[in-house]
Write a protein that holds these residues in place. Structure first.
Motif, PDB file in Angstrom:
ATOM      1  N   MET A 224      28.596  26.953 -37.936  1.00 26.16           N
ATOM      2  CA  MET A 224      27.650  25.986 -37.714  1.00 26.16           C
ATOM      3  C   MET A 224      27.580  25.703 -36.204  1.00 26.16           C
ATOM      4  O   MET A 224      26.612  25.491 -35.381  1.00 26.16           O
ATOM      5  CB  MET A 224      27.606  24.556 -38.225  1.00 26.16           C
ATOM      6  CG  MET A 224      27.300  24.447 -39.668  1.00 26.16           C
ATOM      7  SD  MET A 224      27.638  22.831 -40.580  1.00 26.16           S
ATOM      8  CE  MET A 224      27.207  23.437 -42.356  1.00 26.16           C
ATOM      9  N   LYS A 225      28.765  25.710 -35.478  1.00 26.83           N
ATOM     10  CA  LYS A 225      29.152  25.469 -34.164  1.00 26.83           C
ATOM     11  C   LYS A 225      28.471  26.903 -33.463  1.00 26.83           C
ATOM     12  O   LYS A 225      28.054  26.488 -32.295  1.00 26.83           O
ATOM     13  CB  LYS A 225      30.656  25.552 -33.878  1.00 26.83           C
ATOM     14  CG  LYS A 225      30.983  25.154 -32.553  1.00 26.83           C
ATOM     15  CD  LYS A 225      32.546  25.020 -32.366  1.00 26.83           C
ATOM     16  CE  LYS A 225      32.915  25.105 -31.056  1.00 26.83           C
ATOM     17  NZ  LYS A 225      32.789  26.309 -30.268  1.00 26.83           N
ATOM     18  N   GLU A 226      28.570  27.941 -34.034  1.00 32.33           N
ATOM     19  CA  GLU A 226      27.843  28.977 -33.460  1.00 32.33           C
ATOM     20  C   GLU A 226      26.268  29.099 -33.542  1.00 32.33           C
ATOM     21  O   GLU A 226      25.567  29.967 -33.092  1.00 32.33           O
ATOM     22  CB  GLU A 226      28.400  30.290 -34.031  1.00 32.33           C
ATOM     23  CG  GLU A 226      29.734  30.574 -33.876  1.00 32.33           C
ATOM     24  CD  GLU A 226      30.184  31.258 -32.474  1.00 32.33           C
ATOM     25  OE1 GLU A 226      29.500  32.278 -32.041  1.00 32.33           O
ATOM     26  OE2 GLU A 226      30.668  30.540 -31.711  1.00 32.33           O
ATOM     27  N   GLY A 227      25.895  28.039 -34.015  1.00 34.81           N
ATOM     28  CA  GLY A 227      24.393  27.830 -34.014  1.00 34.81           C
ATOM     29  C   GLY A 227      23.621  28.652 -35.100  1.00 34.81           C
ATOM     30  O   GLY A 227      22.559  29.013 -35.042  1.00 34.81           O
ATOM     31  N   LYS A 228      24.516  29.126 -36.203  1.00 35.80           N
ATOM     32  CA  LYS A 228      23.879  30.227 -36.889  1.00 35.80           C
ATOM     33  C   LYS A 228      23.421  29.309 -38.359  1.00 35.80           C
ATOM     34  O   LYS A 228      23.077  30.418 -39.338  1.00 35.80           O
ATOM     35  CB  LYS A 228      25.141  31.178 -37.289  1.00 35.80           C
ATOM     36  CG  LYS A 228      25.246  32.173 -36.074  1.00 35.80           C
ATOM     37  CD  LYS A 228      26.262  33.308 -36.331  1.00 35.80           C
ATOM     38  CE  LYS A 228      26.277  33.882 -35.171  1.00 35.80           C
ATOM     39  NZ  LYS A 228      27.600  34.275 -34.840  1.00 35.80           N
ATOM     40  N   ILE A 229      23.499  28.146 -38.390  1.00 31.79           N
ATOM     41  CA  ILE A 229      22.951  27.497 -39.791  1.00 31.79           C
ATOM     42  C   ILE A 229      21.940  26.652 -39.471  1.00 31.79           C
ATOM     43  O   ILE A 229      21.877  25.974 -38.554  1.00 31.79           O
ATOM     44  CB  ILE A 229      24.098  27.005 -40.611  1.00 31.79           C
ATOM     45  CG1 ILE A 229      25.197  27.827 -40.829  1.00 31.79           C
ATOM     46  CG2 ILE A 229      23.482  26.275 -41.938  1.00 31.79           C
ATOM     47  CD1 ILE A 229      25.025  29.035 -41.860  1.00 31.79           C
ATOM     48  N   ASP A 230      20.585  26.878 -40.027  1.00 32.05           N
ATOM     49  CA  ASP A 230      19.590  25.756 -39.602  1.00 32.05           C
ATOM     50  C   ASP A 230      19.420  24.806 -40.826  1.00 32.05           C
ATOM     51  O   ASP A 230      19.115  23.762 -40.463  1.00 32.05           O
ATOM     52  CB  ASP A 230      18.210  26.572 -39.705  1.00 32.05           C
ATOM     53  CG  ASP A 230      18.257  27.832 -38.629  1.00 32.05           C
ATOM     54  OD1 ASP A 230      18.475  27.417 -37.544  1.00 32.05           O
ATOM     55  OD2 ASP A 230      18.054  29.032 -39.106  1.00 32.05           O
ATOM     56  N   LYS A 231      19.708  25.020 -42.137  1.00 31.40           N
ATOM     57  CA  LYS A 231      19.670  23.974 -43.206  1.00 31.40           C
ATOM     58  C   LYS A 231      20.891  24.206 -44.057  1.00 31.40           C
ATOM     59  O   LYS A 231      21.211  25.304 -44.349  1.00 31.40           O
ATOM     60  CB  LYS A 231      18.193  24.402 -43.915  1.00 31.40           C
ATOM     61  CG  LYS A 231      17.216  23.562 -42.992  1.00 31.40           C
ATOM     62  CD  LYS A 231      15.804  24.224 -43.211  1.00 31.40           C
ATOM     63  CE  LYS A 231      15.077  24.193 -41.920  1.00 31.40           C
ATOM     64  NZ  LYS A 231      13.712  24.721 -41.745  1.00 31.40           N
ATOM     65  N   VAL A 232      21.125  23.081 -44.808  1.00 30.29           N
ATOM     66  CA  VAL A 232      21.942  23.358 -46.047  1.00 30.29           C
ATOM     67  C   VAL A 232      21.385  22.763 -47.320  1.00 30.29           C
ATOM     68  O   VAL A 232      20.428  21.717 -47.269  1.00 30.29           O
ATOM     69  CB  VAL A 232      23.303  22.357 -45.784  1.00 30.29           C
ATOM     70  CG1 VAL A 232      24.324  22.458 -46.978  1.00 30.29           C
ATOM     71  CG2 VAL A 232      24.013  22.969 -44.397  1.00 30.29           C
ATOM     72  N   PHE A 233      21.448  23.442 -48.223  1.00 32.40           N
ATOM     73  CA  PHE A 233      20.849  23.202 -49.867  1.00 32.40           C
ATOM     74  C   PHE A 233      21.822  23.111 -50.598  1.00 32.40           C
ATOM     75  O   PHE A 233      22.738  24.153 -50.860  1.00 32.40           O
ATOM     76  CB  PHE A 233      19.763  24.064 -50.040  1.00 32.40           C
ATOM     77  CG  PHE A 233      18.461  24.008 -49.266  1.00 32.40           C
ATOM     78  CD1 PHE A 233      17.444  23.191 -49.807  1.00 32.40           C
ATOM     79  CD2 PHE A 233      18.446  24.762 -48.169  1.00 32.40           C
ATOM     80  CE1 PHE A 233      16.251  22.953 -48.970  1.00 32.40           C
ATOM     81  CE2 PHE A 233      17.239  24.638 -47.322  1.00 32.40           C
ATOM     82  CZ  PHE A 233      16.103  24.048 -47.742  1.00 32.40           C
ATOM     83  N   ALA A 234      22.179  21.902 -51.347  1.00 29.89           N
ATOM     84  CA  ALA A 234      23.185  22.065 -52.510  1.00 29.89           C
ATOM     85  C   ALA A 234      22.523  21.516 -53.836  1.00 29.89           C
ATOM     86  O   ALA A 234      21.516  20.700 -53.571  1.00 29.89           O
ATOM     87  CB  ALA A 234      24.404  21.025 -51.844  1.00 29.89           C
ATOM     88  N   GLY A 235      23.246  21.505 -54.748  1.00 28.80           N
ATOM     89  CA  GLY A 235      22.768  20.857 -56.001  1.00 28.80           C
ATOM     90  C   GLY A 235      23.494  19.605 -56.088  1.00 28.80           C
ATOM     91  O   GLY A 235      24.198  19.057 -55.106  1.00 28.80           O
ATOM     92  N   ALA A 236      23.504  19.284 -57.116  1.00 32.31           N
ATOM     93  CA  ALA A 236      24.297  17.758 -57.605  1.00 32.31           C
ATOM     94  C   ALA A 236      24.640  17.775 -58.944  1.00 32.31           C
ATOM     95  O   ALA A 236      23.867  18.193 -59.983  1.00 32.31           O
ATOM     96  CB  ALA A 236      23.435  16.619 -57.174  1.00 32.31           C
TER      97      ALA A 236
END
Ligand code: MRU
Length: 345
Positions: A224-236
């Motif tokens: 994330m710090k490297e700017g490599k993640i745009d979105k997170v998707f998780a279940g519940a």
């Protein structure tokens, strides 16, 4: 989805034994209630929606051999069966939701003959299974709109076909986006201690030709710090009325990291995962599992066998870190305390 995670076949519950994946794609036929209870407890079948379906079909295994016409005796048997199945795992509310539905179907038809009531119960369990398929598709349709060309997404645990009867929740969003021609990448957290991300998600996404990269759990912050993640998707596994969300242990860490890095964090879950009786996540029961799961890695000891272990299977992500919920009824955005009860009834 070619993966039939859970089915009703020849009067038994056929599941993929997920503890064997990815080394072996092996099925397990559960012919009695004890086998399905153990399958849920030991995560041979797992993931909130799949546990709900397993519970509903488990009721059939529990009552099918009840003899005669004694309605009072049958009610007692049904209650015992439901109570027993409910004792398998405490966090995923889908289990209790499905068991409640089964009970309601029987109790509202007690004027009928026992064979007829049994028939209705099987119909209800199969309905729960079939409904899950269409719910997965609807969530996927809404969620896929959030994925754009060039996105890199992160996910945790397994919220895919292996956790549902069809497309999955969070992973369903990826499947649908791929079908729509979107070009994107996924990073999957390995998900210690039981490695659902490494064993199941990376296998499932590879099988469906999704561009997936596996990471150790502690790599997420760096990415994330490297700017490599745009979105997170998780279940519940359970969402309280204010939006606080229980999901696999480590999800809260990801949500906090996402918040710090201003990355949208989405929860994809069907209405059956919302527990509006609970005001906040503080009342969500958290399952604690045995020390061996942490002491061992795939049955191989990696720590002192007598060391003290703390092994909660889930954590609760505070609602303020969640950008939106993707449900079969559409997206739910903040303020959750107002909007969740309006959408999920
Ligand atoms: O312990 P598990 O493997 O049953 O935990 C499953 C999860 O935490 C999933 O993310 C959740 O059930 C959503 S599945 C669609």
């Amino acid at each position: 989805m070619p993966i039939a995670t859970i089915e009703w076949k020849n009067n038994c519950i056929r599941i993929i034994n997920q503890t064997k994946l990815p080394l072996k794609l092996e099925h397990l036929d559960c012919r009695n209630i004890k086998t399905i209870w153990k399958a849920i407890k030991e995560l041979q079948v797992r993931g909130a929606p799949a546990i709900g379906i397993a519970g509903a079909l488990g009721v059939i295994l529990g009552i099918k051999d009840f003899p005669g016409q004694d309605i009072e005796g049958f009610k007692k048997k049904l209650d015992q069966t439901v109570k027993y199945l409910a004792s398998s795992r405490p966090t995923a509310v889908n289990l209790f939701w499905a068991l409640e539905r089964m009970k309601r179907r029987a109790y509202s038809n007690l004027n009928l003959s026992l064979p007829k009531i049994k028939e209705l119960l099987l119909d209800e369990a199969l309905k729960i299974l079939e409904e899950d398929k269409s719910i997965c598709r609807k969530m996927a349709d809404y969620g896929a709109k959030l994925i754009h060309d060039g996105d890199t997404c992160l996910t945790v645990c397994n919220a895919g076909a292996l956790a549902t009867a069809d497309y999955g929740t969070a992973l369903g969003v990826f499947y649908r986006a791929k079908e729509k021609g979107r070009v994107f990448k996924v990073f999957a957290c390995e998900t210690r201690p039981l490695l659902q991300g490494a064993r199941l998600t990376s296998w499932e996404l590879k099988e469906h030709n999704i561009d997936v990269t596996l990471i150790a759990d502690n790599t997420a912050g760096y990415l994330m710090k490297e700017g490599k993640i745009d979105k997170v998707f998780a279940g519940a596994d359970r969402v309280a009325a204010n939006g606080d969300t229980a999901n696999k242990i480590g999800t809260f860490n990801l949500a906090l990291l996402s918040h710090y890095h201003q990355i949208p964090f989405y929860i994809v879950a069907p209405s059956s995962t919302f527990d509006l009786k609970l005001k906040s996540g503080k009342s969500i029961p958290i399952e604690h599992r045995k020390p061996q799961e942490v002491i061992c890695l795939q049955s191989k000891k990696v720590a002192h066998s007598q060391v003290k272990v703390y092994n909660p299977a889930f954590d609760v992500t505070l609602h303020k870190f969640i950008r939106a919920f993707v449900t079969e009824k559409g997206l739910i955005k903040p303020p959750f305390a107002k909007n969740i009860p309006n959408v999920i009834r």
